[in-house]
Design a protein around this motif. Structure first.
Motif, PDB file in Angstrom:
ATOM      1  N   SER A 108       4.538   3.031  -3.541  1.00  0.00           N
ATOM      2  CA  SER A 108       3.159   3.426  -3.784  1.00  0.00           C
ATOM      3  C   SER A 108       2.439   2.314  -4.530  1.00  0.00           C
ATOM      4  O   SER A 108       3.009   1.641  -5.378  1.00  0.00           O
ATOM      5  CB  SER A 108       3.098   4.740  -4.562  1.00  0.00           C
ATOM      6  OG  SER A 108       3.739   4.598  -5.796  1.00  0.00           O
ATOM      7  N   GLY A 109       1.214   2.138  -4.191  1.00  0.00           N
ATOM      8  CA  GLY A 109       0.423   1.056  -4.770  1.00  0.00           C
ATOM      9  C   GLY A 109      -0.744   0.790  -3.852  1.00  0.00           C
ATOM     10  O   GLY A 109      -0.968   1.504  -2.872  1.00  0.00           O
ATOM     11  N   ALA A 138       0.192   0.251   0.012  1.00  0.00           N
ATOM     12  CA  ALA A 138       0.542   1.453   0.769  1.00  0.00           C
ATOM     13  C   ALA A 138      -0.684   2.340   0.941  1.00  0.00           C
ATOM     14  O   ALA A 138      -0.881   2.963   1.991  1.00  0.00           O
ATOM     15  CB  ALA A 138       1.659   2.215   0.071  1.00  0.00           C
ATOM     16  N   ALA A 139      -1.541   2.389  -0.083  1.00  0.00           N
ATOM     17  CA  ALA A 139      -2.743   3.215   0.003  1.00  0.00           C
ATOM     18  C   ALA A 139      -3.650   2.698   1.109  1.00  0.00           C
ATOM     19  O   ALA A 139      -4.190   3.463   1.900  1.00  0.00           O
ATOM     20  CB  ALA A 139      -3.476   3.211  -1.337  1.00  0.00           C
ATOM     21  N   LEU A 140      -3.794   1.393   1.190  1.00  0.00           N
ATOM     22  CA  LEU A 140      -4.669   0.798   2.198  1.00  0.00           C
ATOM     23  C   LEU A 140      -4.105   0.992   3.595  1.00  0.00           C
ATOM     24  O   LEU A 140      -4.827   1.269   4.545  1.00  0.00           O
ATOM     25  CB  LEU A 140      -4.836  -0.696   1.899  1.00  0.00           C
ATOM     26  CG  LEU A 140      -5.817  -1.433   2.795  1.00  0.00           C
ATOM     27  CD1 LEU A 140      -7.219  -0.912   2.578  1.00  0.00           C
ATOM     28  CD2 LEU A 140      -5.775  -2.931   2.526  1.00  0.00           C
ATOM     29  N   ARG A 141      -2.796   0.846   3.713  1.00  0.00           N
ATOM     30  CA  ARG A 141      -2.182   0.953   5.035  1.00  0.00           C
ATOM     31  C   ARG A 141      -1.929   2.408   5.439  1.00  0.00           C
ATOM     32  O   ARG A 141      -1.503   2.666   6.549  1.00  0.00           O
ATOM     33  CB  ARG A 141      -0.851   0.185   5.059  1.00  0.00           C
ATOM     34  CG  ARG A 141      -1.006  -1.312   5.131  1.00  0.00           C
ATOM     35  CD  ARG A 141      -1.468  -1.754   6.507  1.00  0.00           C
ATOM     36  NE  ARG A 141      -1.620  -3.197   6.593  1.00  0.00           N
ATOM     37  CZ  ARG A 141      -2.760  -3.836   6.345  1.00  0.00           C
ATOM     38  NH1 ARG A 141      -3.821  -3.161   5.997  1.00  0.00           N
ATOM     39  NH2 ARG A 141      -2.824  -5.144   6.445  1.00  0.00           N
ATOM     40  N   GLY A 142      -2.150   3.346   4.520  1.00  0.00           N
ATOM     41  CA  GLY A 142      -1.944   4.746   4.859  1.00  0.00           C
ATOM     42  C   GLY A 142      -0.499   5.087   5.123  1.00  0.00           C
ATOM     43  O   GLY A 142      -0.196   5.898   5.984  1.00  0.00           O
ATOM     44  N   LEU A 143       0.409   4.445   4.381  1.00  0.00           N
ATOM     45  CA  LEU A 143       1.833   4.724   4.586  1.00  0.00           C
ATOM     46  C   LEU A 143       2.334   5.706   3.534  1.00  0.00           C
ATOM     47  O   LEU A 143       1.925   5.641   2.374  1.00  0.00           O
ATOM     48  CB  LEU A 143       2.636   3.420   4.480  1.00  0.00           C
ATOM     49  CG  LEU A 143       2.455   2.449   5.646  1.00  0.00           C
ATOM     50  CD1 LEU A 143       3.121   1.117   5.338  1.00  0.00           C
ATOM     51  CD2 LEU A 143       3.003   3.042   6.936  1.00  0.00           C
ATOM     52  N   PRO A 144       3.238   6.614   3.927  1.00  0.00           N
ATOM     53  CA  PRO A 144       3.817   7.515   2.932  1.00  0.00           C
ATOM     54  C   PRO A 144       4.620   6.683   1.930  1.00  0.00           C
ATOM     55  O   PRO A 144       5.420   5.831   2.318  1.00  0.00           O
ATOM     56  CB  PRO A 144       4.726   8.435   3.751  1.00  0.00           C
ATOM     57  CG  PRO A 144       4.970   7.718   5.029  1.00  0.00           C
ATOM     58  CD  PRO A 144       3.786   6.826   5.271  1.00  0.00           C
ATOM     59  N   GLU A 199       6.475   4.114  10.194  1.00  0.00           N
ATOM     60  CA  GLU A 199       7.101   5.289   9.577  1.00  0.00           C
ATOM     61  C   GLU A 199       8.356   5.723  10.318  1.00  0.00           C
ATOM     62  O   GLU A 199       9.297   6.228   9.723  1.00  0.00           O
ATOM     63  CB  GLU A 199       6.123   6.473   9.592  1.00  0.00           C
ATOM     64  CG  GLU A 199       5.080   6.399   8.522  1.00  0.00           C
ATOM     65  CD  GLU A 199       3.997   7.444   8.768  1.00  0.00           C
ATOM     66  OE1 GLU A 199       4.311   8.630   8.748  1.00  0.00           O
ATOM     67  OE2 GLU A 199       2.844   7.044   8.982  1.00  0.00           O
TER      68      GLU A 199
END
Lengths: 436, 319
Positions: free
Chosen positions: A204-205, A208-214, A330
């Motif tokens: 998380s960071g 990941a927020a920008l790429r929309g990854l869990p 994912e």
């Protein structure tokens, strides 16, 4: 057979030295170490004639103890198309790895003496390097019942691990640790809070927020480690954390060591040399488990290797075929092949002046050997002559299709690397020689 | 007229676009708004081209909007509901892409439940790919239609205070809007319960509020997001009614925004969960119907521009 390695730059992790010298090998063991003397002088002193000694002129290149790599996945039984003992052995030899300590996360898992004997036979027949198997801690790596730890040790298991499966049930885990202690078995665990990290593909960071990854918080690693440390205090077991990859887990590790627990920790070469941003546009070859971390975490972990807080660097070699990687991020499988890239990647830390060579080989050879009770991993008298000769400076561009591994999933494809293995010796015999 | 400056081979997200490319799409979309309001709505911009809509995730509105956009521009449009098809039989995304590629499509419109899946597909086909939503990553045409709606309502697309409210964490609409409105130099506030608002977005320059009343003060645009049913039951928020009380848009909360603030929603709405029904229907405040209209126009513009680039690239290849 007696071999004299002349004109070498000896990397001695035990003494912490990096100095010119010569090494005499006889009967597969290290028989003598000399400062820069001539062949004639050494042979005369040892009572040998020049004719009976094979001379290897190292040309001033580095000679170090062969790498002992804890946590290598060879995909037998189950997925031999991804990696066999033969291909993994060739990859190890080409990478300067003289002992591979294999993971039991095969299919089926290596959780019975029968399966263990099968892989041992396969390894002996096919692999040119030493292979030491680990076995599962619980049956089927399902975290419910412990395996036959005693029988498995008799069959040759050097450590017990459920690999990336965390034994979530603390009662099961504490009993397994207690039983393992009574056998003197080493338990290797993956410190991670499984609820928090469930389904995560990234750390998380911002990225990941920008790429929309869990994503999973790096805190999940510390929570897992904290739990395991508490269980160690309860049980007194011999424990190794397979991968510590975050800054926040380090103080807990430091305290546990200061409190005298029998704990060591490892990290993977990928977490030392790559960070979360390398994933860029969903490049699945950079998907590993745990996911790549922030640059701050990476630097903290490198520093922990320097100080010795983190004991061991592993390749965490995990072969995956193209099909399991050519998927949306994912869904793609985690893991990277690394037997052949471990040393050149580690040398990035040397060239970046973050770690010196004796420190690197302390983490890649001496410490893992010590943790497993092996005599290798050092250049001392009578140690097995498992050696790697390498040119620390030779530049090259990595072509993944030239790797020996059956699977080609390396994150270092097309990258510039510096440092090549010239030859690898197991018990004094060459198992790999780079053709000129 | 100068040819619009838009150099992209695909529309995978807002992130790769430069501000003038965004403006190029919006400007062209204005022409299509005018066209769509005529009785005769046909253009030949995509005549002879094949457009395939490939939806790996349920969609009614977006798919209909893309289909209509393609048909109005004269393309041959085919819809493939991928949920019901070969994917169930175990075919990988790449194989599906290669199969489709063999049918020589020119425009591929893709929606997929995983972030990054549309990028992956675009690497494997040789036609223009439009992202119709990938996982929690991006939904570029939604952001573009929102931008067009705002520009028409406010007369500009810069220096506005814009609040995006609700489930930001799971929303590709929020991500694309955040990037687009940021590129066009607006102030963006993200409002929602902290379980649904990734705090890392503060590092991209957004202001984060968990008090909706505070967050709505003096904003020009209120953009509501849909709250997925599966997130309502105790996982991320305690209950629907508590959510509506704290984060639902009602007249009281809207009164804190500027008097001429507009209300937007990407649809489909949950009336009484994230938005009060009366506000949604208030034609003096709500531009929700206009958003749907702009959607068709923006998609026509995007496909037209991509088709021009595709024709140019193929002509260059042939010569």
């Amino acid at each position: 057979m007696t071999t004299l390695f002349l004109n070498a730059r000896l990397i001695d992790p035990e003494a912490g030295t990096d100095a010119p010298g010569a090494l005499l090998v006889a009967e597969g063991r290290i028989a003598g170490r000399f400062d820069d003397q001539s062949a004639e002088a050494i042979c005369a002193a040892q009572g040998l004639t020049l004719a009976e000694v094979e001379m290897v002129d190292c040309g001033g290149k580095c000679l170090a103890p062969g790498i002992v790599d804890i946590g290598v996945k060879v995909c037998e039984p189950g997925e031999r198309h991804k990696e066999s003992y033969k291909s993994a052995g060739l990859a190890a030899a080409a990478g300067g790895v003289t002992t591979i300590v294999t993971r039991p996360d095969t299919s089926p898992a290596i959780d019975s003496p029968e399966t263990l004997e099968f892989v041992t036979r396969r390894a002996q027949a096919d692999a040119p390097v030493n292979v030491l198997p680990m076995a599962a801690l619980t049956k089927g790596r399902e975290g419910r019942e412990m395996t036959e730890i005693g029988f498995l040790m008799d069959a040759g298991a050097v450590a017990f691990t459920d690999c990336d499966h965390v034994v979530g049930n603390t009662k099961v885990f504490s009993r397994a640790l207690t039983y393992a202690r009574s056998c003197g078995a080493l338990v290797i665990a993956h410190p991670q809070e499984p609820g928090l990290s469930d389904g995560a593909a990234a750390t998380s960071g911002k990225f990941a927020a920008l790429r929309g990854l869990p994503a999973v918080s790096p805190m999940a690693e510390r929570m897992g480690l904290d739990r395991d440390i508490a269980l160690l205090e309860m049980t007194g077991a011999k424990y190794h954390a397979d991968q510590i990859t975050t800054a926040r887990a380090l103080p807990a590790l430091e305290r546990a060591k200061a409190n005298g627990l029998d704990i060591t920790a490892g990290t993977s070469i990928h977490h030392l040399t790559l960070n979360e941003l390398d994933v860029a546009d969903y490049r699945t070859f950079f998907k590993v488990k745990p996911p790549l971390r922030s640059e701050d975490d990476r630097l903290a972990v490198v520093e922990a290797v320097r100080t010795g807080l983190i004991d061991i660097i592993s390749s965490m070699h995990t072969p995956q075929d193209e099909e399991s990687k050519r998927l949306p991020f994912e869904e793609a499988a985690a893991g990277a092949v690394a037997l052949e890239t471990l040393l050149p990647a580690a040398l990035r830390l040397y060239h970046a002046e973050l770690l010196d060579l004796p420190t690197l080989f302390r983490a890649m050879a001496l410490n893992p050997a010590k943790r497993l009770g092996l005599a290798s991993g050092r250049l001392s008298l009578d140690a097995p002559a498992d050696l790697v000769l390498f040119d620390a400076d030779a530049p090259f561009v990595l072509d993944r299709f030239k790797l020996q591994s059956k699977s080609k999933n390396t994150p270092f494809d097309t990258q510039r690397m510096q440092g090549r293995v010239l030859a690898t010796y197991v018990a004094g015999r060459p198992v790999y020689r780079k053709d000129a | 007229m100068q040819p619009p400056s838009f150099d992209q081979p695909h529309l995978l997200g807002i992130e790769p676009l430069r501000p003038h490319e965004i403006t190029a799409i919006l400007d062209l979309a204005e022409d299509y708004v005018a066209l769509n309001r005529q009785t005769e709505k046909h253009s030949e911009a995509l005549a002879g081209l094949t457009q395939i809509n490939m939806f790996f995730e349920n969609s009614t509105r977006t798919q209909a909007s893309f289909e209509l956009a393609g048909k109005r521009l004269g393309a041959d449009v085919m819809n493939m509901a991928m949920q019901a098809s070969s994917v169930k039989k175990g075919e990988t995304l790449i194989d599906t892409a290669l199969t489709l590629n063999a049918m020589h499509p020119d425009l591929l419109v893709v929606r997929h439940p995983h972030s990054g899946a549309v990028d992956l597909l675009a690497q494997k086909v040789n036609c223009a790919v439009l992202n119709a939503g990938d996982g929690k990553h991006e939904h570029p045409t939604q952001a573009l239609l929102d931008a067009l709606t705002i520009r028409r309502a406010k007369g500009r697309l810069h220096r506005l205070n814009i609040a995006i409210c609700g489930d930001i964490a799971h929303s590709r609409v929020a991500r694309s809007n955040l990037i687009l409105l940021g590129k066009m130099e607006n102030r963006i506030r993200l409002i929602g319960p902290p379980t649904l608002v990734p705090q890392q977005f503060a590092e991209f320059g957004a202001e984060i509020y968990d008090d909706m009343r505070e967050g709505l003060k003096d904003v020009d645009v209120v953009m509501m997001l849909r709250l997925q049913k599966e997130r309502m039951d105790g996982g991320f928020i305690p209950s629907e009614r508590e959510y509506y009380h704290r984060y639902g848009l009602d007249a009281d909360k809207l009164a804190l925004a500027k008097p001429d603030a507009i209300v937007m929603h990407p649809g489909p709405m949950n009336r009484g969960v994230e938005i009060d029904g009366q506000i949604a229907d208030d034609i003096t405040r709500s531009v929700i119907q206009e958003q749907v209209e702009m959607g068709v126009a923006v998609r026509m513009a995007a496909m037209d521009l991509l088709a021009r680039n595709l024709r140019k690239a193929r002509a260059a290849q042939a010569s």
